[in-house]
Scaffold this active site. Sequence first.
Site, PDB file in Angstrom:
ATOM      1  N   CYS A 139      -2.898   4.868   6.445  1.00  0.00           N
ATOM      2  CA  CYS A 139      -4.209   5.313   6.231  1.00  0.00           C
ATOM      3  C   CYS A 139      -4.739   5.389   7.492  1.00  0.00           C
ATOM      4  O   CYS A 139      -4.041   5.446   8.412  1.00  0.00           O
ATOM      5  CB  CYS A 139      -4.874   3.915   5.610  1.00  0.00           C
ATOM      6  N   CYS A 194      -3.052  -3.278   8.501  1.00  0.00           N
ATOM      7  CA  CYS A 194      -2.592  -2.023   8.719  1.00  0.00           C
ATOM      8  C   CYS A 194      -2.280  -1.916  10.266  1.00  0.00           C
ATOM      9  O   CYS A 194      -1.126  -1.178  10.790  1.00  0.00           O
ATOM     10  CB  CYS A 194      -3.830  -0.757   8.576  1.00  0.00           C
ATOM     11  N   CYS A 229       0.796  -1.124  -0.065  1.00  0.00           N
ATOM     12  CA  CYS A 229      -0.024   0.035   0.171  1.00  0.00           C
ATOM     13  C   CYS A 229       0.861   1.163   0.053  1.00  0.00           C
ATOM     14  O   CYS A 229       0.361   2.348  -0.232  1.00  0.00           O
ATOM     15  CB  CYS A 229      -0.914  -0.069   1.276  1.00  0.00           C
ATOM     16  N   ASP A 234       2.518   2.692   2.578  1.00  0.00           N
ATOM     17  CA  ASP A 234       2.401   3.193   3.899  1.00  0.00           C
ATOM     18  C   ASP A 234       3.542   2.879   5.021  1.00  0.00           C
ATOM     19  O   ASP A 234       4.075   1.862   4.626  1.00  0.00           O
ATOM     20  CB  ASP A 234       1.202   2.799   4.547  1.00  0.00           C
TER      21      ASP A 234
END
Length: 148
Positions: free
Chosen positions: A59, A103, A33, A35
Amino acid sequence: MYSEKVMDHFTNPRNMGEIEAASGVGTVGNAKCGDIMRIYLDIDENHVIRDCKFKTFGCGAAVATSSMATELVKGKTVEEAMAVTNQAVMEALDGLPPVKVHCSLLAEEAIHAALWDYAQKNGIEIKGLKEPKKDIHEDEEEETDWQA
Ligand code: FES
């Protein structure tokens, strides 16, 4: 879709920022992603985490889990902090949608990376702590479309 606690920690994150001359710093990314998470730990001579801060290019779920994770590790010894897994963080947040579970791994891995940095600098061993990965995506199953 998100619990009230997730929304609260997302809109009002605790412990965002950095610690100068931190005892340990850990940075972990997820190439899938894009991140990135960085955790700073301030640890006293009894191996107790006095303070913990985070910075993220991530996120909303990454922000909320980092916020909760930093709250959970504060005041714990470095060994006790090993119990702050992504599962523990998700429970404290009343859950995350399944697509957002990865996440929460960023926060756990970044804490481990910061603990590892501290252990290396001080020549100590923290039970159960292994050398951290730079990228949590390494562990995930290969998917054909992730570079697209
Ligand atoms: Fe990357 Fe959440 S989508 S950490």
